[in-house]
Design a protein around this motif. Sequence first.
Motif, PDB file in Angstrom:
ATOM      1  N   THR A 154      61.729  27.753  56.708  1.00 50.65           N
ATOM      2  CA  THR A 154      63.185  28.171  56.006  1.00 50.65           C
ATOM      3  C   THR A 154      63.259  29.338  55.580  1.00 50.65           C
ATOM      4  N   SER A 158      64.116  31.195  59.702  1.00 43.69           N
ATOM      5  CA  SER A 158      65.471  31.231  59.665  1.00 43.69           C
ATOM      6  C   SER A 158      66.078  32.556  59.354  1.00 43.69           C
ATOM      7  N   GLY A 262      73.087  23.228  55.420  1.00 43.38           N
ATOM      8  CA  GLY A 262      72.171  23.981  54.853  1.00 43.38           C
ATOM      9  C   GLY A 262      72.215  23.788  53.365  1.00 43.38           C
ATOM     10  N   SER A 265      70.813  20.369  52.428  1.00 44.64           N
ATOM     11  CA  SER A 265      69.741  20.388  52.459  1.00 44.64           C
ATOM     12  C   SER A 265      68.867  20.680  51.232  1.00 44.64           C
ATOM     13  N   ASP A 293      71.092  29.207  50.916  1.00 43.96           N
ATOM     14  CA  ASP A 293      70.771  27.879  51.441  1.00 43.96           C
ATOM     15  C   ASP A 293      71.558  27.571  52.650  1.00 43.96           C
ATOM     16  N   SER A 294      72.870  28.023  52.752  1.00 43.67           N
ATOM     17  CA  SER A 294      73.564  28.004  53.835  1.00 43.67           C
ATOM     18  C   SER A 294      73.088  28.609  55.082  1.00 43.67           C
ATOM     19  N   THR A 296      70.177  29.645  55.753  1.00 44.77           N
ATOM     20  CA  THR A 296      68.842  29.248  56.450  1.00 44.77           C
ATOM     21  C   THR A 296      69.346  28.215  57.749  1.00 44.77           C
ATOM     22  N   PHE A 297      70.457  27.724  57.627  1.00 44.54           N
ATOM     23  CA  PHE A 297      70.883  26.874  58.884  1.00 44.54           C
ATOM     24  C   PHE A 297      71.875  27.768  59.819  1.00 44.54           C
TER      25      PHE A 297
END
Length: 311
Positions: A154, A158, A262, A265, A293-294, A296-297
Motif C-alpha cells: 500500500t 502503490s 481505496g 479500505s 488513502d484513495s 493507494t488504489f
Amino acid sequence: MNDNPVLLAAVGGLWGLLFVASLLVFALVRLKPDRDYAELIARTQSWWVMIGAFSVMLLASRNVALIFLAIVSFLALKEYFSRIPTRRADRRVLFWAYLAIPLQYYWISGNWYGMFIIFIPVYMFLFIALRMIIAQKTDGFLQAAATIHWGMMTCIFSISHAAYLLMLPDTGTWGATGGAGLLFYLVFLTQFNDVGQYVWGKMFGRHKVLPIVSPNKTWEGLVGGVVTTVFFAVLLAPYLTPFNFTHAIMTGALIGLFGFIGDVSISAIKRDLGIKDFSSLIPGHGGVLDRVDSLTFTVPLFFHFMHYFYY
C-alpha cells in the motif's frame, strides 16, 4: 524546472480553485458565525500547504519529485507501522521494510521497469518471509506477515507508481506535458473525487453504501462524485493526456470508483484498529496515509491503464 505552459496553466488553475474555496469558507464563517467551522478552516489551511508542496514537486526537477514521493511513502509506512500491532521479534524485519523505500525509488530513477514492477511483490515478499522465519517466532506469524506485506504494497508499491509516471516519455501523439501532466491529472481527479463525493453526499445523501465501514458514505455521494470526476477527466484529457474521449471516460470512472474503494479500505483498517486517523500530522485531514488513502488504489490502476494502451 518544468516550464511547460500547459502544466503551468493547470497548476495556476488549481491555485485559483483553492482561492475561490477559501473565499467561500470565509464567507460562510461570516454569514453563520454561530456554527463551529474549526475543522473546515483547518482543512482549508492545510490544503494551501499541500498544494504548495505538490506544485513545487511538479515544477521542480524529476529527482526532486522522486525524493518527495519517497518521503510520502516513508511517512505513510511510518504511520501504518506505528498503529499496526507488531511483535517484538519483527522489529528488525521492519528495518528491511523501510529499506525497501530507497531501493524501490532507485529502480524508478534508473527507469528500470522490470525491477520496479517485481521488487516489492516478489523479492521483498519472499525476503520478508525468510527474515521472519529466521527469527523462529511462530506465534502470530501469519498476522504479522500479512500486515507487513499489506503495508509495503500500500505505502511503497502503490504510491511508487506515481513516481514512475514521471519517467514515461511523451508518446508523440499528444500535447507535451509529459509525465508531470499525467501525475497532475491523476492526483487532481483523485482528490477532486473525494471532495465531490463529500459535497454531493452532504447535499443529497440519503442511502448509505457501507454503513458499518464508513457511515458517512452514501450512494448519492458516490454517484455524484464519479459523474463529476468523469466530467473533469474528459475536460482535462486533451491538454494533459493522450486519451481519446472513450479512454477519458473510462479513466474518470476508474478513478471515481476505485478512489472510493481505496478510501473505505483504509477506513476499514482504522475501524479494525479503533482509531479515527493514523496521525495528526496534517491538521483537519489526519495523517499522510489518511490523505493518500484513495491514491493507494487509483495510482497503480491509472498507471497500468496508461501503460497498457499507450506504451
